[in-house]
Motif scaffolding. Structure first.
Motif, PDB file in Angstrom:
ATOM      1  N   SER A 169      68.502 114.943  -9.448  1.00 54.35           N
ATOM      2  CA  SER A 169      67.411 115.058 -10.372  1.00 54.35           C
ATOM      3  C   SER A 169      67.221 113.891 -11.428  1.00 54.35           C
ATOM      4  CB  SER A 169      67.184 116.572 -10.852  1.00 54.35           C
ATOM      5  OG  SER A 169      68.361 116.853 -11.402  1.00 54.35           O
ATOM      6  N   GLU A 170      68.358 113.838 -12.025  1.00 55.96           N
ATOM      7  CA  GLU A 170      68.469 112.916 -13.057  1.00 55.96           C
ATOM      8  C   GLU A 170      68.345 111.530 -12.797  1.00 55.96           C
ATOM      9  OE1 GLU A 170      71.175 116.484 -14.648  1.00 55.96           O
ATOM     10  OE2 GLU A 170      70.765 115.307 -12.663  1.00 55.96           O
ATOM     11  N   TYR A 194      66.673 110.964  -9.862  1.00 58.53           N
ATOM     12  CA  TYR A 194      65.214 110.696  -9.458  1.00 58.53           C
ATOM     13  C   TYR A 194      64.165 110.389 -10.747  1.00 58.53           C
ATOM     14  CZ  TYR A 194      60.575 112.565  -7.763  1.00 58.53           C
ATOM     15  OH  TYR A 194      59.326 112.501  -7.555  1.00 58.53           O
ATOM     16  N   ALA A 195      64.639 110.981 -11.835  1.00 55.39           N
ATOM     17  CA  ALA A 195      63.489 110.778 -13.055  1.00 55.39           C
ATOM     18  C   ALA A 195      63.612 109.108 -13.393  1.00 55.39           C
ATOM     19  CB  ALA A 195      64.172 111.861 -14.332  1.00 55.39           C
ATOM     20  N   VAL A 196      65.089 108.689 -13.231  1.00 60.48           N
ATOM     21  CA  VAL A 196      65.203 107.339 -13.645  1.00 60.48           C
ATOM     22  C   VAL A 196      64.068 106.478 -12.634  1.00 60.48           C
ATOM     23  CG1 VAL A 196      66.754 105.369 -13.786  1.00 60.48           C
ATOM     24  CG2 VAL A 196      67.322 107.546 -14.809  1.00 60.48           C
ATOM     25  N   ARG A 255      61.786 107.038 -10.681  1.00 61.05           N
ATOM     26  CA  ARG A 255      60.326 107.309 -11.156  1.00 61.05           C
ATOM     27  C   ARG A 255      59.652 106.414 -12.078  1.00 61.05           C
ATOM     28  NH1 ARG A 255      57.690 108.436  -6.546  1.00 61.05           N
ATOM     29  NH2 ARG A 255      56.132 108.837  -7.802  1.00 61.05           N
ATOM     30  N   ALA A 256      60.445 106.546 -13.323  1.00 58.97           N
ATOM     31  CA  ALA A 256      59.991 105.904 -14.695  1.00 58.97           C
ATOM     32  C   ALA A 256      60.348 104.426 -14.429  1.00 58.97           C
ATOM     33  CB  ALA A 256      61.021 106.479 -15.599  1.00 58.97           C
ATOM     34  N   GLU A 283      57.799 103.169 -11.316  1.00 56.34           N
ATOM     35  CA  GLU A 283      56.334 103.314 -11.481  1.00 56.34           C
ATOM     36  C   GLU A 283      55.806 102.183 -12.742  1.00 56.34           C
ATOM     37  OE1 GLU A 283      55.818 107.410 -12.565  1.00 56.34           O
ATOM     38  OE2 GLU A 283      55.573 108.065 -10.335  1.00 56.34           O
ATOM     39  N   THR A 321      62.984 111.340  -2.887  1.00 61.38           N
ATOM     40  CA  THR A 321      62.659 112.880  -3.373  1.00 61.38           C
ATOM     41  C   THR A 321      64.050 113.104  -4.042  1.00 61.38           C
ATOM     42  OG1 THR A 321      63.223 113.691  -1.376  1.00 61.38           O
ATOM     43  CG2 THR A 321      61.066 113.199  -1.720  1.00 61.38           C
ATOM     44  N   VAL A 322      64.102 114.344  -4.662  1.00 61.11           N
ATOM     45  CA  VAL A 322      65.180 114.642  -5.164  1.00 61.11           C
ATOM     46  C   VAL A 322      66.316 115.021  -4.136  1.00 61.11           C
ATOM     47  CG1 VAL A 322      66.396 116.688  -6.319  1.00 61.11           C
ATOM     48  CG2 VAL A 322      64.433 115.491  -7.240  1.00 61.11           C
ATOM     49  N   VAL A 382      65.023 103.086 -17.270  1.00 55.92           N
ATOM     50  CA  VAL A 382      63.759 103.418 -17.889  1.00 55.92           C
ATOM     51  C   VAL A 382      63.128 102.214 -18.865  1.00 55.92           C
ATOM     52  CG1 VAL A 382      64.472 105.741 -17.287  1.00 55.92           C
ATOM     53  CG2 VAL A 382      64.756 104.897 -19.701  1.00 55.92           C
TER      54      VAL A 382
END
Length: 317
Positions: free
Chosen positions: A14-15, A17-19, A21-22, A25, A40-41, A88
């Motif tokens: 999950s951590e 995944y956040a990286v 996406r940021a 994107e 996905t996660v 990020v």
């Protein structure tokens, strides 16, 4: 500000995944879209559950970067592919990406593979430039991607001038005709001493001394191997003057060593070995003499050096 890099497994999906996406994107829209945006996660957890997992970067505890480490078999040998590499936007220009690459190098060393590989989008020239500046070389294009590889660097310490020559003799064992070595280091660092060891290891004729006033000397082989071309670029005004030496005519048949060549000699060959020599820091006996300890770093560029056993040990970064 404290940047920390840690190895991760599926529990950190999950951590990461956040990286991803940021990081992705925030890039310009691509056609087709970046594959990373389809992650996905769950898919990242599956990727992190295979092989060595991945890496996560934090600044003062906040997650700011990461990647998946994916062992792959390629035409260039066993490598670690850097997948979903991202930082990020708010954490860029703080050295996070370079620290992640250094940690990936260490992981590759532990896994006994030949180097790293990455895919960059053809449209993103700045991204390709970043990987180039990080020691990666282009080896192919498969639209929309550019395939790039980086051999593992190495480093060693030499206690004195004899140790420098011995280190160079060890390197000579893996050299062949067509190899280009670019030597860097301050005045008196031991570049010519190192080249003397290369000459001994290659079995060439003639005493090797600094060619500062001659600019270039050719030492023929006495053992049926490649000649050694020894160049001192200290007094050359730039690439044009280096070109005037017409080294291209001997590059394929000889081992070419260029002292003070950084910033010029790179144009001679896409594949080369940078040798950086410095006086060892923290050595209680360090001074300014030829017999002081030296630290030598070998920074290979190009597929020629994938899997080559350079002297010393693989170093991060």
């Amino acid at each position: 500000m404290t940047v920390e890099i840690q190895r991760i497994g599926p529990e950190a999906a999950s951590e990461l995944y956040a990286v991803v996406r940021a990081a992705f994107e925030g890039r310009p829209p691509l056609d087709p879209p970046a594959d990373a945006l389809a992650e996905t996660v769950e898919s990242l957890a599956g990727a992190l559950g295979k092989g060595p997992g991945g890496l996560l970067a934090t600044i003062d505890g906040a997650v700011v970067g990461g990647m998946v480490l994916d062992p792959v078999t390629t035409a260039h040998g066993e490598l670690i592919a850097l997948r979903r590499f991202g930082v990020v936007p708010s954490a860029r220009h703080h050295g996070v990406a370079h620290l992640l690459i250094a940690a990936a190098v260490e992981a590759a060393r532990e896994l006994h593979v030949a180097g790293l590989t990455v895919l960059a989008r053809q449209e993103l020239e700045a991204t390709i430039g970043f990987w180039n500046s990080s020691g990666f070389s282009e080896v192919g294009r498969h639209a929309p991607y550019v395939e790039m590889v980086r051999p593992l660097p190495a480093a060693a310490d030499a206690r004195d001038a004899d140790g420098m020559r011995e280190l160079a003799r060890d390197l000579a064992k893996v050299l062949r005709a067509g190899d280009l070595l670019v030597l860097s280091g301050e005045l008196g660092a031991g570049k010519t001493t190192f080249t003397q060891g290369l000459g001994e290891g290659l079995g060439v004729r003639g005493d090797i001394t600094s060619p500062t006033f001659v600019i270039a000397r050719v030492h023929p082989s006495l053992v049926g191997g490649p000649a050694l071309v020894h160049v001192d670029a200290y007094r050359l005004g730039g690439l044009d003057e280096l070109d005037d030496l017409d080294l291209d005519t001997s590059l394929d048949e000889a081992v070419t060593v260029v002292e003070w060549g950084a910033g010029m000699a790179e144009a001679l060959a896409d594949e080369r070995l940078h040798v950086q020599i410095a006086r060892s820091v923290g050595d209680p006996g360090a001074g300014d003499g030829d017999d002081d300890a030296r630290h030598v770093e070998f920074l290979p560029v190009g597929t020629r050096w994938l899997g080559v056993a350079l002297p010393g040990v693989v170093r991060p970064g």
